[in-house]
Motif scaffolding. Structure first.
Motif, mmCIF file in Angstrom:
data_model
loop_
_atom_site.group_PDB
_atom_site.id
_atom_site.type_symbol
_atom_site.label_atom_id
_atom_site.label_comp_id
_atom_site.label_asym_id
_atom_site.label_seq_id
_atom_site.Cartn_x
_atom_site.Cartn_y
_atom_site.Cartn_z
ATOM 1 N N GLY A 40 -28.486 -2.326 -33.578
ATOM 2 C CA GLY A 40 -27.189 -1.824 -33.138
ATOM 3 C C GLY A 40 -26.198 -1.605 -34.260
ATOM 4 O O GLY A 40 -25.047 -1.235 -34.026
ATOM 5 N N LYS A 43 -27.892 2.315 -37.766
ATOM 6 C CA LYS A 43 -28.842 2.917 -38.704
ATOM 7 C C LYS A 43 -29.415 4.240 -38.172
ATOM 8 O O LYS A 43 -29.411 5.252 -38.867
ATOM 9 C CB LYS A 43 -29.988 1.939 -39.004
ATOM 10 C CG LYS A 43 -29.526 0.574 -39.507
ATOM 11 C CD LYS A 43 -30.693 -0.367 -39.774
ATOM 12 C CE LYS A 43 -31.513 -0.730 -38.532
ATOM 13 N NZ LYS A 43 -30.769 -1.546 -37.522
ATOM 14 N N THR A 45 -28.254 6.088 -35.772
ATOM 15 C CA THR A 45 -27.161 7.057 -35.602
ATOM 16 C C THR A 45 -26.811 7.705 -36.940
ATOM 17 O O THR A 45 -26.579 8.918 -37.011
ATOM 18 C CB THR A 45 -25.924 6.368 -34.981
ATOM 19 O OG1 THR A 45 -26.316 5.728 -33.760
ATOM 20 C CG2 THR A 45 -24.824 7.366 -34.702
HETATM 21 N N1 ADP Z 1 -25.967 8.675 -27.917
HETATM 22 C C1 ADP Z 1 -25.316 7.500 -27.842
HETATM 23 N N2 ADP Z 1 -24.328 7.315 -26.932
HETATM 24 C C2 ADP Z 1 -23.648 6.153 -26.859
HETATM 25 N N3 ADP Z 1 -23.863 5.094 -27.645
HETATM 26 C C3 ADP Z 1 -24.836 5.204 -28.573
HETATM 27 C C4 ADP Z 1 -25.607 6.404 -28.717
HETATM 28 N N4 ADP Z 1 -26.498 6.220 -29.728
HETATM 29 C C5 ADP Z 1 -26.305 4.964 -30.195
HETATM 30 N N5 ADP Z 1 -25.299 4.351 -29.496
HETATM 31 C C6 ADP Z 1 -24.778 3.024 -29.761
HETATM 32 O O1 ADP Z 1 -24.393 2.990 -31.135
HETATM 33 C C7 ADP Z 1 -24.710 1.722 -31.720
HETATM 34 C C8 ADP Z 1 -25.635 1.922 -32.895
HETATM 35 O O2 ADP Z 1 -26.920 2.287 -32.421
HETATM 36 P P1 ADP Z 1 -28.138 2.639 -33.377
HETATM 37 O O3 ADP Z 1 -27.667 3.639 -34.363
HETATM 38 O O4 ADP Z 1 -29.283 3.002 -32.535
HETATM 39 O O5 ADP Z 1 -28.383 1.234 -34.107
HETATM 40 P P2 ADP Z 1 -29.643 0.743 -34.978
HETATM 41 O O6 ADP Z 1 -30.530 1.903 -35.234
HETATM 42 O O7 ADP Z 1 -29.028 0.169 -36.220
HETATM 43 O O8 ADP Z 1 -30.287 -0.333 -34.169
HETATM 44 C C9 ADP Z 1 -25.298 0.871 -30.611
HETATM 45 O O9 ADP Z 1 -24.285 0.073 -30.060
HETATM 46 C C10 ADP Z 1 -25.801 1.902 -29.623
HETATM 47 O O10 ADP Z 1 -25.801 1.376 -28.320
#
Ligand code: ADP
Ligand code: MG
Length: 246
Positions: A40, A43, A45
């Protein structure tokens, strides 16, 4: 080392959540730059913003000095950025060689199609080299659906390289792999840096410390620290926020 890819103050918010919050990151040419951080942290994103899957709310992305911030995924690919999209990208009913051949097709300039094949078939040479490098020779004529999970993930990385990108982005390539597949994959990724710069997300900290040239630690959407593996490991903020949880 020269920076092949750079983000400047890159960010996006989902509702009130600043998933990526002003991240500046430099990826080294012909090196492995690894992004680590708890679940979360933002990364994936960040990778979505860099690869054009998501448009940033703020900041810039530069690839080899060119501003590619508003580029979509197809234009970024043409500019030399390849990103692995999990094994769902593979054609399961085709062979390993056929899959790679499709991925390498773009190396064949249309104007050379009428020349003698031995001189012009760059794609075929590329396919042979990738089969060799990823140790897929014994499986070259096997259907992709019949490969092990580790072999499929290896093929997926090979597919990304078929178009000869400048930068290869891999999001947790060893996820779900056995210990020995993980070690093989790490060794292969390390061997790629002669030809390509690698931007990696990886959760196996031991592996990260072993193969990375440069490490960036993300925490709550932000760049908490970056440096060599040793510098990052010695950083007290990183220890508190990240290693402390292990
Ligand atoms: N498309 C989206 N819409 C809403 N929230 C998102 C979306 N993509 C990721 N998030 C949120 O953004 C945060 C970062 O997610 P993410 O980048 O997947 O983290 P990681 O890859 O580091 O585990 C998390 O809280 C996730 O729930
Ligand atoms: Mg992720």
């Amino acid at each position: 080392m020269i920076d092949v890819l750079r983000t400047e103050n890159l960010g996006i918010a989902f509702g009130g959540l600043r998933a990526v919050d002003g991240v500046s990151l430099s990826a080294k040419a012909n090196g492995i730059t690894t992004v680590i951080g708890p679940n979360g942290a933002g990364k994936t994103t960040l990778f979505n913003l860099i690869s054009g899957a998501l448009m940033p709310g703020q900041g810039q992305v530069y690839l080899g000095g060119q501003d590619v911030t508003r580029f979509g995924p197809a234009d970024l690919q043409r500019a030399g950025l390849a990103r692995s999209f999990q094994i769902t990208n593979l054609f399961f009913e085709m062979t390993v060689r056929e899959n790679l051949r499709l991925a390498a097709q773009r190396l064949e300039p249309t104007r050379q199609m009428l020349r003698p094949p031995r001189k012009t078939d760059r794609a075929a040479q590329k396919v042979a080299a990738l089969i060799d490098r990823f140790e897929l020779g014994p499986k070259a004529h096997a259907q992709v659906g019949a490969l092990s999970h580790g072999e499929q993930r290896r093929l997926e990385i090979a597919m990304c390289l078929a178009s000869e990108p400048k930068v290869l982005m891999l999001d947790e390539p060893t996820q779900g792999m056995s210990h020995s597949d993980t070690e093989d994959t790490a060794r292969m990724i390390r061997g790629l840096t002669e030809d390509v710069s690698v931007l990696l997300i990886e959760h196996d900290i031991g592996l990260v410390m072993e193969i990375s040239d440069h490490v960036m630690v993300m925490h709550q959407g932000q760049n908490l620290a970056e440096g060599t593996p040793a510098e990052v490991r010695a950083n007290t903020a990183v220890q508190a926020a990240y290693f402390g949880q292990e």
